[in-house]
Design a protein around this motif. Structure first.
Motif, PDB file in Angstrom:
ATOM      1  N   ALA A   1       0.981  -1.204   0.108  1.00  0.00           N
ATOM      2  CA  ALA A   1      -0.324   0.497   0.090  1.00  0.00           C
ATOM      3  C   ALA A   1       1.138   1.328  -0.050  1.00  0.00           C
ATOM      4  N   HIS A   2       0.212   2.448  -0.775  1.00  0.00           N
ATOM      5  CA  HIS A   2       0.891   3.667  -0.337  1.00  0.00           C
ATOM      6  C   HIS A   2       0.035   4.721   0.846  1.00  0.00           C
TER       7      HIS A   2
ATOM      8  N   TYR B   1      -3.010  -6.178   9.354  1.00  0.00           N
ATOM      9  CA  TYR B   1      -1.817  -5.589   8.916  1.00  0.00           C
ATOM     10  C   TYR B   1      -1.767  -4.623   7.679  1.00  0.00           C
ATOM     11  N   ILE B   2      -0.502  -3.826   7.264  1.00  0.00           N
ATOM     12  CA  ILE B   2      -0.301  -3.343   5.952  1.00  0.00           C
ATOM     13  C   ILE B   2       1.410  -2.641   6.036  1.00  0.00           C
ATOM     14  N   VAL B   3       2.048  -3.151   4.944  1.00  0.00           N
ATOM     15  CA  VAL B   3       2.806  -2.767   5.318  1.00  0.00           C
ATOM     16  C   VAL B   3       3.039  -1.681   3.939  1.00  0.00           C
ATOM     17  N   ASN B   4       4.016   0.200   3.981  1.00  0.00           N
ATOM     18  CA  ASN B   4       3.531   0.231   3.127  1.00  0.00           C
ATOM     19  C   ASN B   4       4.623   0.845   2.399  1.00  0.00           C
ATOM     20  N   VAL B   5       4.476   1.366   1.265  1.00  0.00           N
ATOM     21  CA  VAL B   5       5.835   0.613   0.057  1.00  0.00           C
ATOM     22  C   VAL B   5       6.909   2.224  -0.033  1.00  0.00           C
ATOM     23  N   GLY B   6       7.710   1.884  -0.392  1.00  0.00           N
ATOM     24  CA  GLY B   6       8.453   2.702  -0.526  1.00  0.00           C
ATOM     25  C   GLY B   6       8.824   2.968  -2.139  1.00  0.00           C
ATOM     26  N   ALA B   7       8.988   3.900  -2.469  1.00  0.00           N
ATOM     27  CA  ALA B   7       9.173   3.636  -3.951  1.00  0.00           C
ATOM     28  C   ALA B   7      10.376   4.747  -4.437  1.00  0.00           C
TER      29      ALA B   7
ATOM     30  N   ILE C   1      13.105   8.380  -2.973  1.00  0.00           N
ATOM     31  CA  ILE C   1      13.991   8.528  -1.309  1.00  0.00           C
ATOM     32  C   ILE C   1      12.758   9.049  -0.436  1.00  0.00           C
ATOM     33  N   GLU C   2      11.948  10.304  -0.993  1.00  0.00           N
ATOM     34  CA  GLU C   2      11.654  11.337  -0.383  1.00  0.00           C
ATOM     35  C   GLU C   2       9.961  10.122   0.345  1.00  0.00           C
ATOM     36  N   THR C   3       9.516   9.292  -0.329  1.00  0.00           N
ATOM     37  CA  THR C   3       8.114   7.975   0.026  1.00  0.00           C
ATOM     38  C   THR C   3       8.890   7.283   0.613  1.00  0.00           C
ATOM     39  N   THR C   4      10.310   6.829   0.569  1.00  0.00           N
ATOM     40  CA  THR C   4      10.598   6.051   1.742  1.00  0.00           C
ATOM     41  C   THR C   4      10.801   6.377   3.054  1.00  0.00           C
ATOM     42  N   ARG C   5      10.956   8.303   2.790  1.00  0.00           N
ATOM     43  CA  ARG C   5      11.051   8.228   4.316  1.00  0.00           C
ATOM     44  C   ARG C   5       9.487   8.619   4.481  1.00  0.00           C
ATOM     45  N   SER C   6       8.669   8.735   3.815  1.00  0.00           N
ATOM     46  CA  SER C   6       6.984   9.724   4.706  1.00  0.00           C
ATOM     47  C   SER C   6       6.719   7.241   5.036  1.00  0.00           C
ATOM     48  N   THR C   7       7.628   6.797   4.600  1.00  0.00           N
ATOM     49  CA  THR C   7       6.738   5.433   4.726  1.00  0.00           C
ATOM     50  C   THR C   7       7.314   5.399   6.137  1.00  0.00           C
ATOM     51  N   LEU C   8       8.583   5.524   6.128  1.00  0.00           N
ATOM     52  CA  LEU C   8       9.420   4.949   7.981  1.00  0.00           C
ATOM     53  C   LEU C   8       8.289   5.989   8.760  1.00  0.00           C
ATOM     54  N   ALA C   9       7.992   7.321   8.523  1.00  0.00           N
ATOM     55  CA  ALA C   9       7.276   7.887   9.023  1.00  0.00           C
ATOM     56  C   ALA C   9       5.536   7.155   9.583  1.00  0.00           C
ATOM     57  N   LEU C  10       5.049   6.580   8.742  1.00  0.00           N
ATOM     58  CA  LEU C  10       3.520   5.745   8.337  1.00  0.00           C
ATOM     59  C   LEU C  10       4.051   4.490   9.799  1.00  0.00           C
ATOM     60  N   ALA C  11       5.407   4.240   9.434  1.00  0.00           N
ATOM     61  CA  ALA C  11       5.810   2.788   9.534  1.00  0.00           C
ATOM     62  C   ALA C  11       5.975   3.100  11.648  1.00  0.00           C
ATOM     63  N   SER C  12       6.579   4.410  11.631  1.00  0.00           N
ATOM     64  CA  SER C  12       6.733   4.454  13.293  1.00  0.00           C
ATOM     65  C   SER C  12       5.500   5.093  14.307  1.00  0.00           C
ATOM     66  N   LYS C  13       5.002   5.632  13.189  1.00  0.00           N
ATOM     67  CA  LYS C  13       3.134   6.047  13.707  1.00  0.00           C
ATOM     68  C   LYS C  13       2.374   5.054  14.400  1.00  0.00           C
ATOM     69  N   TYR C  14       2.067   4.186  13.224  1.00  0.00           N
ATOM     70  CA  TYR C  14       1.667   2.966  13.406  1.00  0.00           C
ATOM     71  C   TYR C  14       1.287   1.537  13.389  1.00  0.00           C
ATOM     72  N   ASP C  15       1.746   1.039  15.069  1.00  0.00           N
ATOM     73  CA  ASP C  15       2.319  -0.044  15.214  1.00  0.00           C
ATOM     74  C   ASP C  15       1.357  -1.271  13.997  1.00  0.00           C
ATOM     75  N   TYR C  16       0.724  -0.684  13.085  1.00  0.00           N
ATOM     76  CA  TYR C  16       0.119  -2.428  12.750  1.00  0.00           C
ATOM     77  C   TYR C  16       0.528  -2.228  11.190  1.00  0.00           C
TER      78      TYR C  16
ATOM     79  N   GLU D   1      -2.577  -7.664  -1.806  1.00  0.00           N
ATOM     80  CA  GLU D   1      -2.498  -6.709  -1.550  1.00  0.00           C
ATOM     81  C   GLU D   1      -3.629  -5.363  -2.799  1.00  0.00           C
ATOM     82  N   THR D   2      -3.450  -3.857  -1.638  1.00  0.00           N
ATOM     83  CA  THR D   2      -4.177  -3.201  -2.976  1.00  0.00           C
ATOM     84  C   THR D   2      -3.575  -2.526  -3.855  1.00  0.00           C
ATOM     85  N   ASP D   3      -1.610  -2.209  -3.555  1.00  0.00           N
ATOM     86  CA  ASP D   3      -1.740  -1.120  -4.120  1.00  0.00           C
ATOM     87  C   ASP D   3      -1.998   0.185  -4.233  1.00  0.00           C
ATOM     88  N   CYS D   4      -3.282   0.881  -3.363  1.00  0.00           N
ATOM     89  CA  CYS D   4      -3.695   1.848  -2.862  1.00  0.00           C
ATOM     90  C   CYS D   4      -2.896   3.522  -3.002  1.00  0.00           C
ATOM     91  N   PRO D   5      -3.402   4.195  -3.808  1.00  0.00           N
ATOM     92  CA  PRO D   5      -4.485   4.301  -3.551  1.00  0.00           C
ATOM     93  C   PRO D   5      -4.970   3.768  -5.633  1.00  0.00           C
TER      94      PRO D   5
END
Ligand code: NI
Length: 266
Positions: free
Chosen positions: A8-9, A33-39, A41-56, A204-208
């Motif tokens: 997911a994104h 559970y959700i795995v948010n995927v970086g694509a 450098i910028e979205t890797t940063r935002s992905t890491l931020a989401l993963a540290s905010k939500y434990d699922y 997977e969704t690959d959402c949005p």
């Protein structure tokens, strides 16, 4: 029904307006559970931020072939360091995309950074999330040469032949299936789902992006995954509950979360 969205994104702009309310709603709606995927450098940063905010929410860190302009020795080193962050379960999405990039030099660059990110995953002991579009042969050849079978992972949003899917299965890879499988004209993907053993399918969704029918063309979320499960169940002649349970277990295996949450030091 327990559901694991393997791709997911949620950091995408499409969720800017309601991300904070939507994500907890999705979790309460049965998405465990959700795995948010970086694509990039910028979205890797935002992905890491989401993963540290939500434990699922867990993170995959990596640069998509269409964004390899982001990569140089410095950013590569930074990315490799992020593989050690808590909650990081994969390197991705990485691979080849010849649909958007036609120039030979750009494609050569894609291949170089694909190999290097495979190497990053191997050293980090993490599975990979493969993105491949209109580059079936080169993707497969590089994965054989780089012994990707020893790394493991998923071919996300699988779009090639069922024969090639079975080659990936032999390599130990999972096949990622999303909303496209519900489209009436997705004959090739339905055949692939029929041919691939249930133990190698993840959802997977690959959402949005890529909302399943009846929401095709609308913004996708993990709450639409039951439509994907229903279609797989009908192709496989299994109940929706059986499919849900198997793909959930497969996702835990793919991301090596079988040991429970203690695997990461959150
Ligand atoms: Ni994606």
């Amino acid at each position: 029904m327990r559901i694991f969205d393997t791709h997911a994104h949620y950091d995408d702009d499409a969720f800017d307006e309601d991300r904070e309310t939507l994500i907890p709603q999705i979790h309460e709606g049965g998405i465990e559970y959700i795995v948010n995927v970086g694509a990039s450098i910028e979205t890797t940063r935002s992905t890491l931020a989401l993963a540290s905010k939500y434990d699922y929410i867990y993170a995959a860190v990596g640069v998509h072939p269409s964004d390899i302009k982001d990569l140089n020795e410095e950013t590569y080193k930074w990315l490799a360091e992020q593989t050690k962050q808590p909650g990081v379960v994969a390197v991705g999405e990485i691979g080849l995309d010849y649909y958007w990039d036609k120039e030979p030099e750009v494609q050569e660059n894609q291949r170089t950074w694909f190999r290097r990110q495979l190497d990053m995953a191997r050293k980090a002991n993490l599975p990979v999330i493969i993105h491949s579009r209109e580059a079936a042969k080169d993707t497969y050849d590089i994965m054989v040469e780089e012994k990707a079978g020893d790394i493991g992972g998923v071919v996300h949003c699988y779009s090639y032949s069922k024969e090639m899917a079975l080659d990936y299965v032999k390599m130990g890879f999972f096949i990622g299936v999303g909303g496209v499988v519900t489209f009436p004209k997705a004959k090739k993907l339905k055949e692939t789902v029929e041919a691939v053993p249930m133990e190698h399918i993840v959802i997977e969704t690959d959402c949005p992006y890529l909302a399943p029918n009846p929401y095709r063309g609308k913004r996708n979320t993990s709450l639409n995954l039951p439509y994907v499960i229903a279609e797989i169940a009908s192709i496989k002649g299994l109940s929706e509950e059986e499919v849900a349970e198997i793909v959930y277990d497969n996702a835990l295996k793919l991301y090596r979360m079988t040991g429970g949450r203690s695997f990461c030091q959150l």
